[in-house]
Design a protein around this motif. Structure first.
Motif, PDB file in Angstrom:
ATOM      1  N   LEU A  10       0.826  -1.201   0.000  1.00 38.15           N
ATOM      2  CA  LEU A  10       0.000   0.000   0.000  1.00 38.15           C
ATOM      3  C   LEU A  10       0.868   1.262   0.000  1.00 38.15           C
ATOM      4  CD1 LEU A  10      -3.026   0.380  -0.079  1.00 38.15           C
ATOM      5  CD2 LEU A  10      -3.031   0.610   2.397  1.00 38.15           C
ATOM      6  N   TYR A  11       2.022   1.188   0.672  1.00 40.33           N
ATOM      7  CA  TYR A  11       2.952   2.322   0.707  1.00 40.33           C
ATOM      8  C   TYR A  11       3.406   2.697  -0.710  1.00 40.33           C
ATOM      9  CZ  TYR A  11       5.324   4.949   4.447  1.00 40.33           C
ATOM     10  OH  TYR A  11       5.685   5.895   5.364  1.00 40.33           O
ATOM     11  N   LYS A  12       3.485   1.708  -1.586  1.00 43.37           N
ATOM     12  CA  LYS A  12       3.936   1.964  -2.949  1.00 43.37           C
ATOM     13  C   LYS A  12       2.970   2.860  -3.723  1.00 43.37           C
ATOM     14  CE  LYS A  12       6.557  -2.352  -3.418  1.00 43.37           C
ATOM     15  NZ  LYS A  12       6.629  -3.673  -4.094  1.00 43.37           N
ATOM     16  N   LYS A  13       1.746   2.961  -3.226  1.00 43.31           N
ATOM     17  CA  LYS A  13       0.743   3.807  -3.880  1.00 43.31           C
ATOM     18  C   LYS A  13       0.887   5.273  -3.483  1.00 43.31           C
ATOM     19  CE  LYS A  13      -2.579  -0.013  -4.188  1.00 43.31           C
ATOM     20  NZ  LYS A  13      -2.465  -0.206  -5.655  1.00 43.31           N
ATOM     21  N   LEU A  14       1.655   5.537  -2.399  1.00 47.78           N
ATOM     22  CA  LEU A  14       1.940   6.917  -1.999  1.00 47.78           C
ATOM     23  C   LEU A  14       3.251   7.312  -2.681  1.00 47.78           C
ATOM     24  CD1 LEU A  14       1.073   9.336  -0.247  1.00 47.78           C
ATOM     25  CD2 LEU A  14       2.442   8.375   1.606  1.00 47.78           C
ATOM     26  N   THR A  15       3.157   7.716  -3.921  1.00 47.28           N
ATOM     27  CA  THR A  15       4.325   7.902  -4.776  1.00 47.28           C
ATOM     28  C   THR A  15       4.982   9.274  -4.578  1.00 47.28           C
ATOM     29  OG1 THR A  15       2.976   8.805  -6.559  1.00 47.28           O
ATOM     30  CG2 THR A  15       3.294   6.406  -6.527  1.00 47.28           C
ATOM     31  N   PRO A  16       6.242   9.399  -4.964  1.00 50.07           N
ATOM     32  CA  PRO A  16       6.893  10.716  -4.906  1.00 50.07           C
ATOM     33  C   PRO A  16       6.147  11.799  -5.685  1.00 50.07           C
ATOM     34  CG  PRO A  16       8.524   9.005  -5.199  1.00 50.07           C
ATOM     35  CD  PRO A  16       7.193   8.332  -5.317  1.00 50.07           C
ATOM     36  N   ASP A  17       5.461  11.418  -6.759  1.00 52.62           N
ATOM     37  CA  ASP A  17       4.677  12.396  -7.529  1.00 52.62           C
ATOM     38  C   ASP A  17       3.584  13.034  -6.680  1.00 52.62           C
ATOM     39  OD1 ASP A  17       6.172  11.950  -9.767  1.00 52.62           O
ATOM     40  OD2 ASP A  17       4.741  10.588 -10.718  1.00 52.62           O
ATOM     41  N   MET A  18       3.082  12.301  -5.699  1.00 50.69           N
ATOM     42  CA  MET A  18       2.092  12.853  -4.771  1.00 50.69           C
ATOM     43  C   MET A  18       2.769  13.673  -3.680  1.00 50.69           C
ATOM     44  SD  MET A  18      -0.403   9.617  -4.038  1.00 50.69           S
ATOM     45  CE  MET A  18      -1.192   8.681  -5.346  1.00 50.69           C
ATOM     46  N   ILE A  19       3.911  13.195  -3.218  1.00 46.74           N
ATOM     47  CA  ILE A  19       4.578  13.806  -2.061  1.00 46.74           C
ATOM     48  C   ILE A  19       5.294  15.104  -2.421  1.00 46.74           C
ATOM     49  CG2 ILE A  19       6.395  13.462  -0.320  1.00 46.74           C
ATOM     50  CD1 ILE A  19       5.759  10.420  -0.529  1.00 46.74           C
ATOM     51  N   ILE A  20       6.029  15.111  -3.523  1.00 51.30           N
ATOM     52  CA  ILE A  20       6.943  16.221  -3.830  1.00 51.30           C
ATOM     53  C   ILE A  20       6.243  17.580  -3.974  1.00 51.30           C
ATOM     54  CG2 ILE A  20       8.476  17.103  -5.644  1.00 51.30           C
ATOM     55  CD1 ILE A  20       9.694  14.256  -5.764  1.00 51.30           C
ATOM     56  N   PRO A  21       5.090  17.690  -4.648  1.00 44.89           N
ATOM     57  CA  PRO A  21       4.452  19.017  -4.720  1.00 44.89           C
ATOM     58  C   PRO A  21       4.115  19.598  -3.347  1.00 44.89           C
ATOM     59  CG  PRO A  21       3.525  17.559  -6.373  1.00 44.89           C
ATOM     60  CD  PRO A  21       4.378  16.702  -5.485  1.00 44.89           C
ATOM     61  N   LYS A  22       3.637  18.755  -2.427  1.00 43.07           N
ATOM     62  CA  LYS A  22       3.324  19.237  -1.079  1.00 43.07           C
ATOM     63  C   LYS A  22       4.596  19.548  -0.299  1.00 43.07           C
ATOM     64  CE  LYS A  22      -1.241  17.234  -0.542  1.00 43.07           C
ATOM     65  NZ  LYS A  22      -2.181  16.544   0.365  1.00 43.07           N
ATOM     66  N   LEU A  23       5.610  18.720  -0.489  1.00 48.08           N
ATOM     67  CA  LEU A  23       6.892  18.965   0.170  1.00 48.08           C
ATOM     68  C   LEU A  23       7.512  20.264  -0.333  1.00 48.08           C
ATOM     69  CD1 LEU A  23       9.269  18.133   1.957  1.00 48.08           C
ATOM     70  CD2 LEU A  23      10.092  16.706   0.062  1.00 48.08           C
ATOM     71  N   LYS A  24       7.419  20.523  -1.624  1.00 47.52           N
ATOM     72  CA  LYS A  24       7.967  21.747  -2.218  1.00 47.52           C
ATOM     73  C   LYS A  24       7.309  22.980  -1.580  1.00 47.52           C
ATOM     74  CE  LYS A  24       8.879  23.839  -6.757  1.00 47.52           C
ATOM     75  NZ  LYS A  24       8.188  25.133  -6.636  1.00 47.52           N
ATOM     76  N   SER A  25       5.994  22.935  -1.443  1.00 47.19           N
ATOM     77  CA  SER A  25       5.270  24.052  -0.819  1.00 47.19           C
ATOM     78  C   SER A  25       5.719  24.260   0.617  1.00 47.19           C
ATOM     79  CB  SER A  25       3.769  23.778  -0.875  1.00 47.19           C
ATOM     80  OG  SER A  25       3.047  24.762  -0.170  1.00 47.19           O
ATOM     81  N   PHE A  26       5.885  23.166   1.350  1.00 49.13           N
ATOM     82  CA  PHE A  26       6.337  23.240   2.748  1.00 49.13           C
ATOM     83  C   PHE A  26       7.731  23.852   2.834  1.00 49.13           C
ATOM     84  CE2 PHE A  26       9.065  21.125   5.898  1.00 49.13           C
ATOM     85  CZ  PHE A  26       8.470  21.562   7.072  1.00 49.13           C
ATOM     86  N   LEU A  27       8.658  23.386   2.011  1.00 52.55           N
ATOM     87  CA  LEU A  27      10.038  23.869   2.073  1.00 52.55           C
ATOM     88  C   LEU A  27      10.111  25.352   1.714  1.00 52.55           C
ATOM     89  CD1 LEU A  27      11.893  20.814   0.483  1.00 52.55           C
ATOM     90  CD2 LEU A  27      11.911  21.499   2.880  1.00 52.55           C
ATOM     91  N   GLU A  28       9.333  25.767   0.756  1.00 53.41           N
ATOM     92  CA  GLU A  28       9.368  27.177   0.359  1.00 53.41           C
ATOM     93  C   GLU A  28       8.801  28.083   1.440  1.00 53.41           C
ATOM     94  OE1 GLU A  28       7.531  27.285  -3.494  1.00 53.41           O
ATOM     95  OE2 GLU A  28       9.314  26.459  -4.477  1.00 53.41           O
ATOM     96  N   MET A  29       7.898  27.556   2.266  1.00 48.57           N
ATOM     97  CA  MET A  29       7.361  28.335   3.388  1.00 48.57           C
ATOM     98  C   MET A  29       8.340  28.423   4.550  1.00 48.57           C
ATOM     99  SD  MET A  29       3.416  27.205   3.950  1.00 48.57           S
ATOM    100  CE  MET A  29       2.174  27.330   2.667  1.00 48.57           C
ATOM    101  N   ASN A  30       9.186  27.393   4.711  1.00 49.65           N
ATOM    102  CA  ASN A  30       9.952  27.275   5.958  1.00 49.65           C
ATOM    103  C   ASN A  30      11.460  27.366   5.827  1.00 49.65           C
ATOM    104  OD1 ASN A  30       7.823  26.627   8.126  1.00 49.65           O
ATOM    105  ND2 ASN A  30       7.247  25.269   6.456  1.00 49.65           N
ATOM    106  N   LEU A  31      11.972  27.427   4.604  1.00 48.27           N
ATOM    107  CA  LEU A  31      13.420  27.582   4.443  1.00 48.27           C
ATOM    108  C   LEU A  31      13.801  29.070   4.396  1.00 48.27           C
ATOM    109  CD1 LEU A  31      14.383  24.793   1.899  1.00 48.27           C
ATOM    110  CD2 LEU A  31      15.097  24.965   4.287  1.00 48.27           C
TER     111      LEU A  31
END
Length: 353
Positions: A332-353
């Motif tokens: 099931l973890y394989k269905k949570l792909t980097p394509d899903m994670i990276i856009p949200k991670l990018k937004s987080f990093l730009e807010m907090n770096l």
């Protein structure tokens, strides 16, 4: 003076979260003695907390021996506590509560309609749902206090504390010429760890996009696995692999010098939050996010969970299939792909770096 004991013989994150019990019962009884019983490898996460007067450290393997468990329970009886809180509410801690003969014993009400023995004088039901940003796990533990004692809402402390000494604040192993973030490359258990190729893709995105350094976080026994991940990464010059702390207190000092944390859900996420460091949490598919996603505001603390990305996926699972997922969530973890994670991670990093 009231003598109070909190029992939380579980993992680091659980110990830190349950420390809100000590912080709030001290508001009810300011002059009380509050002791906290934990596994020895977790004690550093609550050290120096002013609400905790004594830490009772026990060895996990030793406590599993019946004789040692009975001896500990009898010692606690001899110490004559007035109140015991048992947020763990498993067999070991329940036995300790029962044999202690402490007049006020507070624990969570389990699924059985009527417990076979009077482990507790107060069986507190778990809340049906969360109502605050602190998360249900913290709300449930605060509720153990306010369900029994007079604790006004404006008195309540929902935030677990990590207290650093001045020497610890001055820890300086990191060269701060550019931002440094900590990356939890491995979960506290295999079930909380995403596929390695996904981790590598996320690391490559970070190091290709931002001018920063990354420090890996992992348990000492996970070093070989962490090196497997490191060896697959593109920009190794941005990964500081030779700085590592093998104790919880060392990890706390190191994380306090980092700008933020990205990683699998687990104890290190709760440590980061207690240090007021921004966090991006990747939840394992089997973990209940409402329970463990604490203080999420969409800015400083953010997360991602497969249930939110593909909610209909969970509707088709039977109870038996859900149990299998908890034991082995990797497919099931394989269905949570980097394509899903990276856009949200990018937004987080730009807010907090």
């Amino acid at each position: 003076m009231k003598k109070i004991l909190v029992i939380q013989n579980k993992r680091i994150g659980d110990v830190l979260i349950a420390s809100v019990i000590a912080q709030n019962i001290k508001k009810v009884f300011p002059k009380s003695q509050v002791d906290y019983l934990v596994y020895d490898y977790t004690a550093d996460v609550i050290r120096h907390n002013p609400a905790i007067d004594n830490i009772i450290e026990i060895n996990e393997k030793e406590l599993k021996k019946a004789d040692n468990l009975i001896q500990l329970a009898l010692k606690i009886r001899k110490d004559k506590y007035d109140i015991i809180f048992d947020p763990y509410a498993k067999l070991q801690s329940r036995v300790i509560c029962l044999l202690s003969k402490t007049p006020t014993r507070i624990g969570f009400k389990k699924r059985e309609k009527k417990p076979p023995l009077n482990f507790y004088t107060h069986n507190i039901p778990l809340l049906k749902k969360k109502s605050k940003s602190c998360g249900k796990a913290i709300e449930d533990r605060v509720n153990m206090v306010k369900s029994v004692f007079d604790l006004m809402e404006d008195q309540i402390d929902y935030e677990p504390k990590i207290v650093l000494t001045e020497k610890e604040k001055n820890y300086n192993k990191i060269d701060l010429y550019k931002p440094c973030i900590m990356l939890g490359v491995l979960g506290s258990t295999p079930q909380k760890t995403m596929p390695y190729d996904f981790i590598v893709e996320i690391i490559n995105f970070i190091t290709n996009t931002y001018n920063l350094n990354i420090i890996f976080n992992y348990a000492p026994h996970q070093k070989d696995e962490a090196l497997i991940i490191y060896n697959q990464c593109e920009n190794k010059d941005k990964i500081i692999i030779d700085i590592y702390e093998d104790s919880v207190r060392g990890l706390i000092k190191l994380l306090n010098q980092c700008q933020l944390l990205v990683g699998n859900e687990g104890g290190v996420v709760h440590i980061a939050k207690a240090l007021n460091r921004p966090t991006f949490t990747i939840f394992s598919p089997y973990v209940n996010k409402d329970h463990w996603a604490t203080f999420e505001d969409g800015k400083i603390h953010q997360s991602i969970h497969l249930l939110e990305e593909k909610p209909n996926l969970y509707d088709s699972f039977t109870v038996e299939e859900r149990r299998k997922i908890e034991k082995d969530p990797h497919e099931l973890y394989k269905k949570l792909t980097p394509d899903m994670i990276i856009p949200k991670l990018k937004s987080f990093l730009e807010m907090n770096l």
